[in-house]
Design a protein around this motif. Structure first.
Motif, short mmCIF file in Angstrom:
data_model
loop_
_atom_site.label_atom_id
_atom_site.label_comp_id
_atom_site.label_asym_id
_atom_site.label_seq_id
_atom_site.Cartn_x
_atom_site.Cartn_y
_atom_site.Cartn_z
N ASP A 31 0.82 -1.20 0.00
CA ASP A 31 0.00 0.00 0.00
C ASP A 31 0.86 1.25 0.00
O ASP A 31 0.59 2.19 -0.72
CB ASP A 31 -0.91 0.01 1.25
CG ASP A 31 -2.22 -0.70 0.96
OD1 ASP A 31 -2.44 -1.03 -0.21
OD2 ASP A 31 -2.99 -0.91 1.90
N SER A 32 1.90 1.23 0.87
CA SER A 32 2.70 2.44 1.00
C SER A 32 3.45 2.74 -0.29
O SER A 32 3.78 3.88 -0.57
CB SER A 32 3.64 2.35 2.18
OG SER A 32 4.57 1.31 1.95
N ARG A 33 3.72 1.70 -1.09
CA ARG A 33 4.36 1.94 -2.39
C ARG A 33 3.39 2.62 -3.34
O ARG A 33 3.77 3.45 -4.14
CB ARG A 33 4.83 0.61 -3.00
CG ARG A 33 6.19 0.17 -2.51
CD ARG A 33 6.79 -0.89 -3.44
NE ARG A 33 5.93 -2.06 -3.58
CZ ARG A 33 5.98 -3.10 -2.77
NH1 ARG A 33 6.81 -3.11 -1.77
NH2 ARG A 33 5.17 -4.13 -2.97
N ARG A 34 2.13 2.24 -3.24
CA ARG A 34 1.13 2.79 -4.16
C ARG A 34 0.61 4.15 -3.72
O ARG A 34 0.20 4.95 -4.54
CB ARG A 34 -0.06 1.83 -4.24
CG ARG A 34 0.14 0.65 -5.16
CD ARG A 34 -1.18 0.06 -5.56
NE ARG A 34 -2.02 -0.29 -4.43
CZ ARG A 34 -1.99 -1.46 -3.81
NH1 ARG A 34 -1.17 -2.38 -4.22
NH2 ARG A 34 -2.79 -1.71 -2.79
N LEU A 35 0.57 4.38 -2.42
CA LEU A 35 -0.10 5.57 -1.92
C LEU A 35 0.64 6.84 -2.30
O LEU A 35 1.83 6.99 -2.07
CB LEU A 35 -0.24 5.51 -0.40
CG LEU A 35 -1.32 4.56 0.12
CD1 LEU A 35 -1.38 4.65 1.64
CD2 LEU A 35 -2.67 4.88 -0.49
N VAL A 36 -0.09 7.73 -2.89
CA VAL A 36 0.44 9.04 -3.25
C VAL A 36 -0.43 10.06 -2.51
O VAL A 36 -1.66 9.99 -2.60
CB VAL A 36 0.34 9.27 -4.77
CG1 VAL A 36 0.75 10.69 -5.14
CG2 VAL A 36 1.17 8.25 -5.53
N ILE A 37 0.20 10.94 -1.78
CA ILE A 37 -0.56 11.97 -1.08
C ILE A 37 -1.28 12.83 -2.13
O ILE A 37 -0.67 13.31 -3.08
CB ILE A 37 0.36 12.87 -0.22
CG1 ILE A 37 1.16 12.02 0.78
CG2 ILE A 37 -0.43 13.97 0.46
CD1 ILE A 37 0.34 11.35 1.84
N ARG A 83 -2.01 8.65 5.34
CA ARG A 83 -0.83 8.26 4.58
C ARG A 83 -0.44 6.81 4.79
O ARG A 83 0.36 6.25 4.01
CB ARG A 83 0.34 9.20 4.90
CG ARG A 83 0.74 9.23 6.36
CD ARG A 83 1.79 10.31 6.60
NE ARG A 83 2.84 10.21 5.59
CZ ARG A 83 3.51 11.24 5.10
NH1 ARG A 83 3.24 12.43 5.50
NH2 ARG A 83 4.45 11.04 4.22
N ARG A 84 -0.97 6.17 5.82
CA ARG A 84 -0.71 4.75 6.04
C ARG A 84 -1.75 3.87 5.36
O ARG A 84 -1.74 2.66 5.50
CB ARG A 84 -0.68 4.45 7.54
CG ARG A 84 0.50 5.08 8.28
CD ARG A 84 0.49 4.76 9.76
NE ARG A 84 -0.74 5.24 10.41
CZ ARG A 84 -0.96 6.49 10.76
NH1 ARG A 84 -0.05 7.42 10.51
NH2 ARG A 84 -2.10 6.86 11.33
N GLY A 85 -2.68 4.51 4.67
CA GLY A 85 -3.70 3.75 3.96
C GLY A 85 -4.89 3.37 4.82
O GLY A 85 -5.71 2.54 4.42
N GLU A 86 -4.97 3.96 5.99
CA GLU A 86 -6.10 3.67 6.88
C GLU A 86 -7.25 4.61 6.59
O GLU A 86 -7.03 5.79 6.29
CB GLU A 86 -5.66 3.82 8.35
CG GLU A 86 -4.54 2.88 8.74
CD GLU A 86 -3.75 3.34 9.96
OE1 GLU A 86 -3.00 2.52 10.51
OE2 GLU A 86 -3.88 4.52 10.35
N PRO A 87 -8.49 4.11 6.70
CA PRO A 87 -9.64 4.98 6.42
C PRO A 87 -9.75 6.12 7.42
O PRO A 87 -9.44 5.94 8.60
CB PRO A 87 -10.84 4.03 6.54
CG PRO A 87 -10.35 2.84 7.29
CD PRO A 87 -8.87 2.74 7.05
#
Ligand SMILES: [Fe+2]
Length: 217
Positions: A31-37, A83-87
Motif C-alpha cells: 500500500d505504501s508503495r502505491r499511496l500518493v498523497i 498516509r498509512r492507507g487507513e480509512p
C-alpha cells in the motif's frame, strides 16, 4: 515444568502473532508503495457563498423538484485515507462543480441566469467506517480556460482539510490546464485524474469513477 509450559505457550502466542503480522505488514508495504498523497489545488472563485437547502450527495436531483439535471450522470466514489492507507472515518467530503452548460451557481458567475436550476451544484458526503464516500453527479464539462474538473474539499475530523480538484482521464485539455499542470510531480498529477467507465448496471447511460483521497495525516 510449569516454566517450560509457560515459555511454550508464549512461543506459540508470539509465533501466532508474527504469522498474523506477516501478511498485514506486506500488504501495508504494498500500500505504501502505491499511496500518493493527494495534492492540494486552488479553491477557485466558485466555492458557494451560501449553501443550497438540499446539499446531499445526489447533485442530479434536488429534493422537491421533479426535473433531473441536464448532463451525463456520473457516480464518483472513493475512500478517504491517511498516509498509512487507513480509512479516515467521519471525514466530510464536499464537492462543487459547474452545470452541463459550464455555469456555477455562484453570484460571481457570468450568465448565472442561464444556469440549470435542476442541478444541485454542491453536495456533501460523510466517509463511513471504511473511509468510503459517494456522489451522484454529472460528468464535468469544460468551460473557457479550464479542462473538466470537480472541486473537492475534504475535512478530516481534528486534522485539518484538503482542497483539491478531480480531473477526467482522456480529456484533451488536461495537458494545457493551468491548475492541473501546476502539479509538477507526475505521480501526484496522475493521482487526481480519474477514469470514468460506463456503469449501465448501476444506472443506464451513467458513468462511474473512483477517486481515492490520501491525506497527509
Ligand atoms: Fe472550477
Amino acid at each position: 515444568m510449569s516454566r517450560i509450559v509457560t515459555l511454550k505457550r508464549r512461543d506459540l502466542i508470539l509465533g501466532a502473532t508474527a504469522a498474523a503480522l506477516v501478511p498485514s505488514l506486506s500488504a501495508l508495504a504494498a500500500d505504501s508503495r502505491r499511496l500518493v498523497i493527494t495534492p492540494g489545488q486552488t479553491e477557485g472563485p466558485f466555492y458557494p457563498v451560501s449553501f443550497p437547502a438540499d446539499m446531499d450527495n445526489d447533485l442530479v436531483r434536488i429534493q422537491g423538484q421533479a426535473a433531473q439535471a441536464t448532463g451525463q450522470v456520473a457516480h464518483v466514489v472513493g475512500r478517504v485515507l491517511n498516509r498509512r492507507g487507513e480509512p479516515v472515518r467521519g471525514a466530510m467530503v464536499e464537492i462543487w462543480q459547474c452545470d452541463a452548460k459550464g455555469i456555477y451557481n455562484h453570484p460571481g458567475q457570468a450568465g448565472l441566469q442561464r444556469r440549470d436550476t435542476a442541478f444541485q451544484g454542491y453536495g456533501r458526503s460523510e466517509a463511513g467506517a471504511d473511509g468510503g464516500y459517494s456522489f451522484r453527479t454529472i460528468r464535468p464539462v469544460a468551460y473557457p480556460g479550464r479542462t473538466p474538473h470537480i472541486h473537492f474539499k475534504v475535512h478530516a475530523p481534528g486534522a485539518g482539510r484538503l482542497t483539491t480538484q478531480m480531473y477526467i482521464a482522456g480529456e484533451r485539455q488536461n495537458a494545457t490546464d493551468g491548475p492541473l499542470s501546476s502539479i509538477r510531480d507526475r505521480a501526484a498529477r496522475e493521482s487526481v485524474i480519474v477514469r470514468l467507465d460506463p456503469a449501465d448496471a448501476l444506472e443506464p447511460g451513467a458513468l462511474k469513477g473512483t477517486f481515492d483521497i490520501v491525506l497527509d495525516i
